[in-house]
Scaffold this motif. Structure first.
Motif: not given
Length: 390
Positions: A310-324
């Motif tokens: 979703p963020n990649l397709l929208l081109g902005r950080g709409v969805v929170p991402e918690l990585l590693q």
């Protein structure tokens, strides 16, 4: 005479794409399929030479442990297709496996199609050349992808079948009734992944998060769908280890979209599930953990600021991402609470998902089928194909 199609899928999402493509191709002209098929493709008549689960691994270090088996399967499959000479061989995603298969067969005069572009826009840009050498035609899911292949490969945007298959904004009450989720508190969907390796990386995180959210919201209910018994068994074992069987959690075999539709918030491992949740229109938080080696290399080589579709397709950080290291129970609880307590934030996210859907819904399986059959000279007229958004 039926068009003879070799077809290879390596995981659950590829199996679903393959099944949709097979159904659409058969609607145009008689076809026979064999290769590596999951249950959905098998239901459409595909004959599998090897179990799809043999290819379902993730990450560099994880693949290394299975490399000998993977190479043997690919070698045997190449030899089989060289003997049987299908009209076309289609590799669905799994590029580290399927592109080499396609390349070997193309050199031997067999026409090849690759379905789903590798993430050349994110990392390993050199794979544009690899795709061009491997596939007579590339079918892409996202509208921006053909531009990366301009002048190098025959890349055709067909759209994403999920945008056609998933109902927009389904009723949560209906889904809760179907899943027998009683009560008045929030419903939280837990999707820790579809692969065994993902469950091993995420199960404890999701169970600990559910325990803390259950304390914060005593009337909450949880629903967790799993793609097979093996992944469910890992989750159940984690519930036992963390003494969490008293959680109000409904565990499902399949029914992931119903679980998402029933939820106020979806917590999930990054992957196709994030796109599904966006198309269902449900607020979400994305997490992902990899082995340290795989994650380190991914960070070094990545060209994009986001990991979720979703963020990649929208081109902005709409969805929170918690990585590693950021993927902790505390972090996931805070992100879930922000969505549960903030209606404006939820509305902003769901509005962005409406925008995302408009880019992808266009009769994708039918368009993909027409593109494959055109390549082999078996043209037909698929019915019900919608025009893609530009």
């Amino acid at each position: 005479m039926a068009v003879r199609v070799g077809i290879v899928a390596g995981e659950v999402s590829g199996d679903m794409l393959g099944a949709g493509l097979m159904k659409a191709m058969k609607a145009i002209t008689p076809c026979a399929f064999e290769g590596i098929c999951g249950p959905a493709m098998t239901a459409e008549g595909g004959l599998s030479q090897f179990p799809m689960e043999a290819l379902s691994v993730m990450g560099i270090s994880e693949v290394a442990g299975r490399l000998r088996d993977l190479l043997r399967i690919r070698r045997d499959l190449i030899a089989y297709f060289r003997r049987t000479r299908p009209d076309v061989v289609i590799g669905i995603d799994a590029p580290d496996f399927t592109l080499a298969l396609e390349r070997a067969l193309r050199r031997d005069g067999i026409r090849t199609v690759h379905y789903v572009s590798p993430t050349v826009w994110a990392w390993r840009r050199y794979r544009v050349r690899t795709v061009a050498a491997s596939a007579d035609r590339l079918l892409t899911l996202f509208p921006f992808e053909p531009g990366y292949y301009a002048g190098r490969a025959d890349a055709v945007f067909v759209g994403h079948p999920l945008a056609d298959a998933i109902e927009a904004q389904p009723s949560p009450d209906k889904a809760r009734g179907e899943l027998r989720l009683d009560g008045r508190g929030p419903v939280i969907a837990l999707l820790p992944g579809s692969r065994v390796t993902e469950l091993r990386a995420h199960a404890r995180l999701f169970v600990k998060t559910a325990q803390r959210l259950a304390l914060r919201y005593p009337d909450s209910r949880f629903v967790a769908p799993f793609v097979n018994r093996e992944t469910l068994a890992i989750f159940d074992k984690t519930l036992t280890e963390l003494q969490a069987f008293d959680l109000p959690i409904t565990r499902l075999h399949g029914h992931a979209r119903q679980a998402m539709a029933a939820a106020d918030v979806v917590l999930l491992a990054s992957g196709t599930a994030a796109l599904e949740a966006a198309l269902v229109g449900r607020p979400m938080v994305v997490v992902y953990r990899l082995s340290p080696i795989t994650y380190g290399l991914a960070r070094l080589l990545s060209r994009v600021p986001y990991v979720s579709l979703p963020n990649l397709l929208l081109g902005r950080g709409v969805v929170p991402e918690l990585l590693q290291d950021a993927a902790t129970a505390d972090g996931l609880v805070r992100a879930a609470e922000d969505l549960l307590e903030n209606p404006e934030r939820r509305a902003e996210m769901t509005a962005a998902f409406v925008e995302l859907r408009a880019h992808l819904g266009c009769g994708a399986s039918e368009r993909a089928a027409a593109a494959v059959l055109e390549l082999v000279g078996a043209r037909g007229t698929p019915s019900g194909v919608m025009s893609c958004a530009s």
